[in-house]
Motif scaffolding. Structure first.
Motif, PDB file in Angstrom:
ATOM      1  N   GLN A  62       0.813  -1.211   0.000  1.00  0.00           N
ATOM      2  CA  GLN A  62       0.000   0.000   0.000  1.00  0.00           C
ATOM      3  C   GLN A  62       0.848   1.263   0.000  1.00  0.00           C
ATOM      4  O   GLN A  62       0.500   2.258  -0.639  1.00  0.00           O
ATOM      5  CB  GLN A  62      -0.945  -0.010   1.200  1.00  0.00           C
ATOM      6  CG  GLN A  62      -2.164  -0.886   1.015  1.00  0.00           C
ATOM      7  CD  GLN A  62      -2.957  -0.537  -0.212  1.00  0.00           C
ATOM      8  OE1 GLN A  62      -3.531   0.554  -0.302  1.00  0.00           O
ATOM      9  NE2 GLN A  62      -2.997  -1.429  -1.188  1.00  0.00           N
ATOM     10  N   ALA A  63       1.968   1.231   0.704  1.00  0.00           N
ATOM     11  CA  ALA A  63       2.877   2.388   0.679  1.00  0.00           C
ATOM     12  C   ALA A  63       3.378   2.631  -0.742  1.00  0.00           C
ATOM     13  O   ALA A  63       3.501   3.787  -1.181  1.00  0.00           O
ATOM     14  CB  ALA A  63       4.044   2.154   1.633  1.00  0.00           C
ATOM     15  N   LEU A  64       3.641   1.561  -1.474  1.00  0.00           N
ATOM     16  CA  LEU A  64       4.100   1.707  -2.858  1.00  0.00           C
ATOM     17  C   LEU A  64       3.008   2.269  -3.761  1.00  0.00           C
ATOM     18  O   LEU A  64       3.304   2.954  -4.746  1.00  0.00           O
ATOM     19  CB  LEU A  64       4.580   0.357  -3.388  1.00  0.00           C
ATOM     20  CG  LEU A  64       5.874  -0.182  -2.769  1.00  0.00           C
ATOM     21  CD1 LEU A  64       6.179  -1.586  -3.284  1.00  0.00           C
ATOM     22  CD2 LEU A  64       7.044   0.751  -3.049  1.00  0.00           C
ATOM     23  N   THR A  65       1.731   2.000  -3.425  1.00  0.00           N
ATOM     24  CA  THR A  65       0.656   2.562  -4.256  1.00  0.00           C
ATOM     25  C   THR A  65       0.664   4.083  -4.211  1.00  0.00           C
ATOM     26  O   THR A  65       0.416   4.735  -5.230  1.00  0.00           O
ATOM     27  CB  THR A  65      -0.736   2.060  -3.812  1.00  0.00           C
ATOM     28  OG1 THR A  65      -1.018   2.503  -2.482  1.00  0.00           O
ATOM     29  CG2 THR A  65      -0.829   0.546  -3.882  1.00  0.00           C
ATOM     30  N   TYR A  66       0.954   4.648  -3.049  1.00  0.00           N
ATOM     31  CA  TYR A  66       0.977   6.107  -2.942  1.00  0.00           C
ATOM     32  C   TYR A  66       2.184   6.691  -3.672  1.00  0.00           C
ATOM     33  O   TYR A  66       2.108   7.787  -4.231  1.00  0.00           O
ATOM     34  CB  TYR A  66       0.957   6.530  -1.476  1.00  0.00           C
ATOM     35  CG  TYR A  66      -0.360   6.206  -0.829  1.00  0.00           C
ATOM     36  CD1 TYR A  66      -1.489   6.946  -1.133  1.00  0.00           C
ATOM     37  CD2 TYR A  66      -0.492   5.137   0.055  1.00  0.00           C
ATOM     38  CE1 TYR A  66      -2.723   6.636  -0.578  1.00  0.00           C
ATOM     39  CE2 TYR A  66      -1.717   4.826   0.618  1.00  0.00           C
ATOM     40  CZ  TYR A  66      -2.827   5.576   0.291  1.00  0.00           C
ATOM     41  OH  TYR A  66      -4.043   5.254   0.831  1.00  0.00           O
ATOM     42  N   LEU A  67       3.279   5.954  -3.682  1.00  0.00           N
ATOM     43  CA  LEU A  67       4.446   6.406  -4.438  1.00  0.00           C
ATOM     44  C   LEU A  67       4.134   6.390  -5.932  1.00  0.00           C
ATOM     45  O   LEU A  67       4.488   7.330  -6.659  1.00  0.00           O
ATOM     46  CB  LEU A  67       5.642   5.505  -4.125  1.00  0.00           C
ATOM     47  CG  LEU A  67       6.996   5.965  -4.679  1.00  0.00           C
ATOM     48  CD1 LEU A  67       7.399   7.297  -4.050  1.00  0.00           C
ATOM     49  CD2 LEU A  67       8.060   4.905  -4.412  1.00  0.00           C
ATOM     50  N   CYS A  68       3.451   5.337  -6.393  1.00  0.00           N
ATOM     51  CA  CYS A  68       3.089   5.254  -7.813  1.00  0.00           C
ATOM     52  C   CYS A  68       2.048   6.312  -8.180  1.00  0.00           C
ATOM     53  O   CYS A  68       2.116   6.911  -9.260  1.00  0.00           O
ATOM     54  CB  CYS A  68       2.562   3.865  -8.136  1.00  0.00           C
ATOM     55  SG  CYS A  68       3.813   2.560  -8.070  1.00  0.00           S
ATOM     56  N   ALA A  69       1.071   6.541  -7.287  1.00  0.00           N
ATOM     57  CA  ALA A  69       0.067   7.579  -7.552  1.00  0.00           C
ATOM     58  C   ALA A  69       0.732   8.944  -7.663  1.00  0.00           C
ATOM     59  O   ALA A  69       0.409   9.738  -8.561  1.00  0.00           O
ATOM     60  CB  ALA A  69      -0.983   7.584  -6.441  1.00  0.00           C
ATOM     61  N   GLY A  70       1.667   9.222  -6.770  1.00  0.00           N
ATOM     62  CA  GLY A  70       2.412  10.477  -6.864  1.00  0.00           C
ATOM     63  C   GLY A  70       3.299  10.524  -8.092  1.00  0.00           C
ATOM     64  O   GLY A  70       3.599  11.610  -8.611  1.00  0.00           O
TER      65      GLY A  70
END
Length: 345
Positions: free
Chosen positions: A74-82
């Motif tokens: 989930q932390a990686l999802t926010y990095l990808c969204a950004g």
């Protein structure tokens, strides 16, 4: 955009941000209560079935090691969204650190839930945050539009893949096919509507809608965002890749939720369930997708052969990791950014 237009848009944006800041402070607690009540009602309803009476036992026995991996995903999802915004700004000539955009995704998630306006509130928060960092509003809204187009393109692709998974299992019913068709229409209509507004005029939008502050600011900046001038195929494909990575990481999180309760499922089943939940949340009538997400995901995975009890348990765990847990850091970040915008105004 001439300086006067930029200042006018900025002033309108900061006025709306100040209003939203007050709304976030009021909604910080109350926005959680309806969602928690709806989830509680859903769990109470399904717990009446004999098949689901070991639901609590499954949830309480969740392996924390798999949950930790889910948190990482989930932390990686926010990095990808950004990464979508980072790539768009880099393409427009504004080089910034990729890691700094993950918190923008967290803040957008919270504001969209605390002040549900179809994503417009979160978009304004991100635009104001980028402007606080020296990015002109027209470029910030260009990044938002790139994110909008790539988001719906990625989810339409994922929906088609999920449709194929269910179709090949020979379990595609009329209701499921209709839901996929409605989502496809929505996924195509919104980007096409944005292009039409930019290409023609916003005068066809009803006056009562144009008078809303959020809509007025979005339309003001949408008209000035250099979408056609700066959009390119490499940029779109890069943004599409980031959005697709978010979807795959969410599906991986759901698969990890299954593993945490000791159930091994096919990753394609977890993918189809996650996408079906997102479709149900998008086209369903419930606020924040509560209840509709869980019901849609569980229904599709049940069709694909997963019992209801582990499906519901895994979906609730997934929603905890992807929806409820990020609310606290999202609240902190959104209040910090709203405070900065108010100070700048």
């Amino acid at each position: 955009m001439p300086p006067s237009d930029e200042d006018a848009a900025g002033s309108a944006l900061f006025d709306e941000i100040a209003r939203q800041g007050a709304g976030v402070r009021r909604a910080a607690l109350w926005s959680w209560i309806p969602g928690l009540l709806l989830v509680a009602v859903l769990l109470l309803a399904v717990s009446r079935f004999t098949e689901l009476q070991h639901f609590v036992a499954l949830a309480s026995a969740a392996d924390p090691r798999w949950l930790l991996l889910g948190l990482v995903a989930q932390a990686l999802t926010y990095l990808c969204a950004g990464g979508v915004w980072w790539l768009s700004l880099k393409h427009a000539g504004y080089r910034m650190r990729l890691a700094g955009f993950a918190s923008l995704g967290l803040g957008k998630l919270f504001v969209d839930q605390a002040l549900p306006t179809g994503g417009a509130s979160g978009t304004l928060l991100v635009a104001a945050s980028l402007r606080n960092r020296g990015v002109p509003l027209r470029i910030a809204f260009f990044a938002m539009l790139v994110g909008l187009f790539s988001y719906y393109a990625a989810y339409l692709t994922a929906a088609i893949a999920s449709f194929a998974i269910i179709w090949t299992s020979h379990r595609m019913g009329a209701a499921l096919a209709s839901a996929f068709a409605v989502f496809a229409v929505v996924a195509l209509f919104i980007p096409l509507a944005v292009i039409a507004i930019k290409s023609v005029s916003a005068r066809f939008i009803p006056g009562w809608l144009r008078r809303r502050p959020t809509v007025r600011i979005v339309l003001m900046e949408m008209a000035e965002a250099p979408l056609f001038e700066l959009m390119s195929l490499p940029l779109f494909l890069g943004a599409f890749g980031f959005q697709l990575a978010v979807i795959l990481l969410d599906a991986a999180t759901l698969w990890l939720a299954f593993r945490s309760i000791g159930v091994d499922v096919d990753p394609f089943v977890a993918f189809a369930g996650m996408v079906a939940g997102s479709i149900g949340a998008t086209i369903g009538p419930a606020p924040l997708g509560l209840g509709t997400y869980e019901a849609s995901a569980v229904a599709v995975m049940s069709i694909l052969g997963i019992p209801v009890a582990p499906s519901l348990t895994a979906v609730v765990v997934f929603r905890g990791l992807s929806f409820w847990l990020p609310m606290l850091p999202g609240l902190w970040f959104s209040r910090r950014e709203l405070g900065r915008s108010a100070h700048r105004a």
